[in-house]
Structure formats: C-alpha cells, structure tokens
Design a protein around this motif. Structure first.
Motif, mmCIF file in Angstrom:
data_model
loop_
_atom_site.group_PDB
_atom_site.id
_atom_site.type_symbol
_atom_site.label_atom_id
_atom_site.label_comp_id
_atom_site.label_asym_id
_atom_site.label_seq_id
_atom_site.Cartn_x
_atom_site.Cartn_y
_atom_site.Cartn_z
ATOM 1 N N UNK A 67 0.831 -1.216 0.000
ATOM 2 C CA UNK A 67 0.000 0.000 0.000
ATOM 3 C C UNK A 67 0.859 1.258 0.000
ATOM 4 N N UNK A 68 1.923 1.254 0.793
ATOM 5 C CA UNK A 68 2.842 2.403 0.794
ATOM 6 C C UNK A 68 3.426 2.582 -0.604
ATOM 7 N N UNK A 69 3.817 1.474 -1.225
ATOM 8 C CA UNK A 69 4.348 1.546 -2.589
ATOM 9 C C UNK A 69 3.323 2.053 -3.586
ATOM 10 N N UNK A 70 2.085 1.584 -3.473
ATOM 11 C CA UNK A 70 1.041 1.994 -4.418
ATOM 12 C C UNK A 70 0.689 3.470 -4.263
ATOM 13 N N UNK A 71 0.510 3.927 -3.036
ATOM 14 C CA UNK A 71 0.174 5.341 -2.816
ATOM 15 C C UNK A 71 1.339 6.231 -3.250
ATOM 16 N N UNK A 72 2.545 5.856 -2.843
ATOM 17 C CA UNK A 72 3.720 6.646 -3.218
ATOM 18 C C UNK A 72 3.931 6.595 -4.729
ATOM 19 N N UNK A 73 3.687 5.426 -5.319
ATOM 20 C CA UNK A 73 3.815 5.289 -6.769
ATOM 21 C C UNK A 73 2.825 6.148 -7.520
ATOM 22 N N UNK A 74 1.605 6.234 -7.005
ATOM 23 C CA UNK A 74 0.595 7.089 -7.642
ATOM 24 C C UNK A 74 1.021 8.550 -7.587
ATOM 25 N N UNK A 75 1.553 8.968 -6.448
ATOM 26 C CA UNK A 75 2.038 10.353 -6.327
ATOM 27 C C UNK A 75 3.211 10.578 -7.278
ATOM 28 N N UNK A 76 4.133 9.626 -7.338
ATOM 29 C CA UNK A 76 5.298 9.758 -8.221
ATOM 30 C C UNK A 76 4.868 9.824 -9.687
ATOM 31 N N UNK A 77 3.942 8.961 -10.077
ATOM 32 C CA UNK A 77 3.474 8.954 -11.465
ATOM 33 C C UNK A 77 2.796 10.277 -11.819
ATOM 34 N N UNK A 78 1.984 10.792 -10.902
ATOM 35 C CA UNK A 78 1.323 12.071 -11.132
ATOM 36 C C UNK A 78 2.352 13.194 -11.270
ATOM 37 N N UNK A 79 3.325 13.204 -10.373
ATOM 38 C CA UNK A 79 4.352 14.251 -10.428
ATOM 39 C C UNK A 79 5.200 14.147 -11.694
ATOM 40 N N UNK A 80 5.435 12.925 -12.175
ATOM 41 C CA UNK A 80 6.181 12.760 -13.433
ATOM 42 C C UNK A 80 5.427 13.386 -14.603
#
Length: 151
Positions: free
Chosen positions: A128-141
């Motif tokens: 879950x930490x990976x998924x939430x952080x990944x979603x933020x990272x993808x959005x910021x990219x």
C-alpha cells in the motif's frame, strides 16, 4: 541493460537500496527507540517514500508507478522480516495472544497464527505504501517537467 532496468529505470541493487531506506524505522520502532506520533518517527515514516519519489523524478523510469510499487514490495519483505526477527525483543515475556473462542488454543499455535497475520499485515502495508507513493510519483512525473539534459 537488463529487462528490469529498462522497465523499472533502476537496477535491482538500486531498488533494494531505495527500499532499505525505510528499514531502519522497523528496527527502531520494534526496539522502542522511537515512538509513534513523534517528529523523529514522522521523519522515519515520510522521508523514505519522499526519497523514492525524488529518485523517480530524477531518473524518469518508463513506468514510475510500477517502479515505486516494486520498491514498496521490497520494503514489504523488509518490514515482514524485521518484525519476525525482532519479535522476542519487541514483545519480551508478554507476546500477543488470541482472545474470544481462540483464547484456549495452544500457545504455540496462537503464536504461529499471530506471526502469520503479522507477515500478511506487513506485506499489505508495504504494498500500500508503494502503491500510494507510486501514484504520487506517477502524477508528479506528468506534472513536473523532466530536468534538461536528461538523466
């Protein structure tokens, strides 16, 4: 360049290293060195995922969400292993026990059930930490322009 490096943008040692940034909190928390709700605990909670995001923004992997989910999955393994290795130090002479209809179950069986639940909980938490952080990272990219000159 390996297939993983092409898809995830990082080598496996780099992915493990990024996940390992979150491992000290497991140890410090289980040994009661840091407490929930403190500023120091907050640093150990939020700084590693922020580093994951910064690394993804810097490297711009082709699939940033997947990259950070993989980092989270590796962290999940560290989390589960850390809790299991530090079980005795964390609980000492008062290990957790089941209640209700399962309270009378053999203590060894109770420990196995609780430890298995802790492993599942750790794996879910890391993912879950990976998924939430990944979603933020993808959005910021998508929102933040890549630095000029590439990686």
């Amino acid at each position: 360049m390996s297939r993983a490096t092409r898809v995830l943008g990082f080598s496996w040692p780099a992915l493990v290293g990024l996940a390992a940034l979150a491992a000290p909190r497991v140890v410090l928390h289980d040994l009661d060195v840091i407490e929930e709700g403190t500023f120091v605990n907050g640093l150990f909670v939020f700084l590693p995922p922020l580093c994951w995001i910064a690394a993804v923004l810097w490297r711009r992997p082709p699939r940033p969400f997947l990259t950070v989910v993989v980092i989270g999955a590796i962290y999940a393994v560290f989390l589960a292993a850390g809790h299991q290795l530090l079980w005795e130090e964390s609980f000492g002479a008062r290990p957790p026990a089941l209640g209700g209809n399962l309270a009378g179950l053999d203590p060894t069986a109770q420990e196995r059930i609780i430890r298995a639940a802790a492993v599942v909980s750790s794996l879910v938490t890391g993912l879950l930490v990976g998924a939430v952080t990944g979603a933020v990272a993808a959005l910021l990219c998508r929102l933040v322009p890549a630095p000029k000159g590439g990686r």
